[in-house]
Write an enzyme that holds these catalytic residues in place. Structure first.
Site, short mmCIF file in Angstrom:
data_model
loop_
_atom_site.label_atom_id
_atom_site.label_comp_id
_atom_site.label_asym_id
_atom_site.label_seq_id
_atom_site.Cartn_x
_atom_site.Cartn_y
_atom_site.Cartn_z
N CYS A 159 -12.05 6.97 -13.59
CA CYS A 159 -11.32 6.09 -13.33
C CYS A 159 -10.50 6.29 -11.91
O CYS A 159 -10.05 5.19 -11.58
CB CYS A 159 -10.19 5.96 -14.68
SG CYS A 159 -10.83 5.35 -16.00
N TYR A 183 -5.96 -0.33 -11.72
CA TYR A 183 -4.55 -0.29 -11.47
C TYR A 183 -4.05 -0.46 -9.98
O TYR A 183 -4.73 0.02 -9.24
CB TYR A 183 -3.65 0.79 -12.21
CG TYR A 183 -2.11 0.81 -12.62
CD1 TYR A 183 -1.79 -0.26 -13.44
CD2 TYR A 183 -1.30 1.60 -11.79
CE1 TYR A 183 -0.59 -0.55 -13.61
CE2 TYR A 183 -0.12 1.54 -11.85
CZ TYR A 183 0.41 0.26 -12.83
OH TYR A 183 1.95 0.11 -13.17
N ASN A 185 -2.55 1.33 -8.11
CA ASN A 185 -2.60 2.33 -7.30
C ASN A 185 -4.16 3.09 -6.89
O ASN A 185 -4.17 3.99 -6.28
CB ASN A 185 -1.59 3.76 -7.65
CG ASN A 185 -2.05 4.08 -9.22
OD1 ASN A 185 -3.09 3.42 -9.77
ND2 ASN A 185 -1.58 5.01 -9.66
N LYS A 186 -4.92 2.33 -7.66
CA LYS A 186 -6.18 2.91 -7.46
C LYS A 186 -6.95 2.57 -5.98
O LYS A 186 -6.37 1.64 -5.27
CB LYS A 186 -7.23 2.08 -8.55
CG LYS A 186 -6.68 2.81 -9.95
CD LYS A 186 -7.07 4.15 -10.10
CE LYS A 186 -6.82 4.71 -11.65
NZ LYS A 186 -5.64 4.48 -12.05
N GLN A 187 -8.22 3.15 -5.86
CA GLN A 187 -8.75 2.63 -4.50
C GLN A 187 -8.84 1.03 -4.34
O GLN A 187 -8.47 0.63 -3.31
CB GLN A 187 -10.25 3.24 -4.49
CG GLN A 187 -10.16 4.83 -4.36
CD GLN A 187 -10.19 5.12 -5.54
OE1 GLN A 187 -9.90 4.58 -6.90
NE2 GLN A 187 -10.52 6.53 -5.70
#
Length: 371
Positions: A159, A183, A185-187
């Site tokens: 994830c 979400y 804040n992900k890549q």
């Protein structure tokens, strides 16, 4: 100027794709979901992809598709987001936590094998939820050897690792199936959302049905298996489709930011990247504070100077719900010691060097005050 912990990279092309969905009025189960799935499966090089409402939903459906249930045991890290373990409890299974390596913060190979040997005596089916923590791949060749030796099924919780590679192979492709999450804040982000990737047609078919209330045919009110409302909507899919077009650019920007921190943060422990990592896709940037540092005072001090930081992660096994199951302090000594001094600092694709300089400046002053 406040510096946030994370910040999604969004542009006019992203907005354009989402607006196209809104104007079309096809807001669910539309063409963008399929286009998003195609892009992700081609990117990681798997046969199938199933987009869902969250990374948690992806992990849950993978476990469910493998018939994980009561009396089965999931081995995983306590140093991760809580859903890596919670999905086993959804199915009334058991969770056995494994201690971590002090450098990569991934599961310790020795601790994993020891736990497998100890647990095999219970005559339960064993599953391993392998977490590529913060985007750093596990040592997958060795993990595969251990799990094959003891007939342990592997689910890959990637994830946080979209784009990371282990010896030239993408994370998410080493187990029966893998999961990514999106979400903000992900890549890349879809707002909320996740995806399952697999080469196993059975897993693909059953997870595709289960995400959509158990439908296996085109008949809308025909439900052949127990399912869930784990669908991803078209707006999220359109955003994911647009974001995937710039995944390589995003990874490059985040790698540049990580290299900047490497130059700026010479006064404390920074993340370790092992030689088997042929591509690192950074999720967050987590440093280790010196032993004895009051991490809460550091966080407060940084906040007073308009810099957001966070302790990352608190051990799952010491969360109240898991303490009720018998877990307690002292059971995972490395996880417990490391977690007291891991600090996530501002990190995102568009962070500027000036912002990073400010983070480094105040972090150094905080350590002078509270270490």
């Amino acid at each position: 100027m406040k510096i946030p912990l994370s910040n999604a990279l969004l542009d006019e092309k992203d907005i354009y794709e989402v607006l196209k969905v809104l104007k079309s009025k096809r807001l669910a189960l539309g063409p963008y979901m399929k286009k998003f799935e195609e892009m992700v499966k081609n990117y990681v090089d798997t046969k199938y992809a199933v987009a869902v409402s969250s990374g948690t939903a992806a992990l849950h459906l993978i476990l469910k598709s493998l018939d994980f249930g009561e009396n089965d045991i999931l081995l995983t890290s306590s140093f991760t987001f809580i859903s890596s373990a919670n999905v086993a409890l959804y199915e009334k299974g058991n969770v056995h936590f494994v201690d971590i390596e002090p450098d990569t913060l991934n599961v310790s190979l020795n601790a994993l094998e020891e736990e497998i040997i100890k647990t095999k005596k219970k005559n339960s089916r064993l599953f391993f939820m392998g977490v590529d923590i913060f985007g750093h791949p596990l040592d997958w060749d060795k993990i595969l050897d251990i799990c094959q030796k003891y007939s342990v099924e592997i689910i890959e919780d990637s994830c946080e690792a979209l784009g990371s590679e282990y010896k030239g192979k993408k994370c998410g492709t080493f187990g029966q199936a893998g999961a990514f999450a999106f979400y903000p804040n992900k890549q890349i982000t879809t707002g909320e959302g996740g995806i399952i990737v697999t080469n196993n047609e059975k897993i693909y078919q059953i997870t595709k049905a289960m995400r959509n209330q158990g439908r296996t045919s085109s008949k809308w009110l025909s439900h052949e298996v127990i399912g869930y409302n784990y669908r991803i909507d078209e707006m999220s899919s359109a955003l994911g489709y647009s974001q995937m077009k710039k995944i390589d650019k995003i990874i490059e920007m985040r790698n540049k930011a990580a290299k900047n921190y490497e130059k700026l943060l010479t006064f404390l422990e920074i993340p370790v990247i092992k030689s088997y990592v042929t591509k690192m896709s950074w999720f967050v940037y987590v440093v280790k504070l010196p032993k004895g540092t009051d991490i809460n005072k550091v966080i407060d001090y940084m906040a007073k100077n308009e810099i957001e930081t966070r302790n990352y992660f608190a051990p799952i096994h010491l969360q109240p719900v898991y303490k009720k199951l018998g877990w307690k302090e002292g059971m995972l000594p490395i996880t417990e010691e490391i977690s007291k001094r891991t600090l996530a600092i501002p990190f995102y694709s568009e962070i500027t060097f000036e912002e990073q300089e400010k983070v480094a400046f105040y972090l150094k002053k905080a350590l002078e005050l509270f270490s």
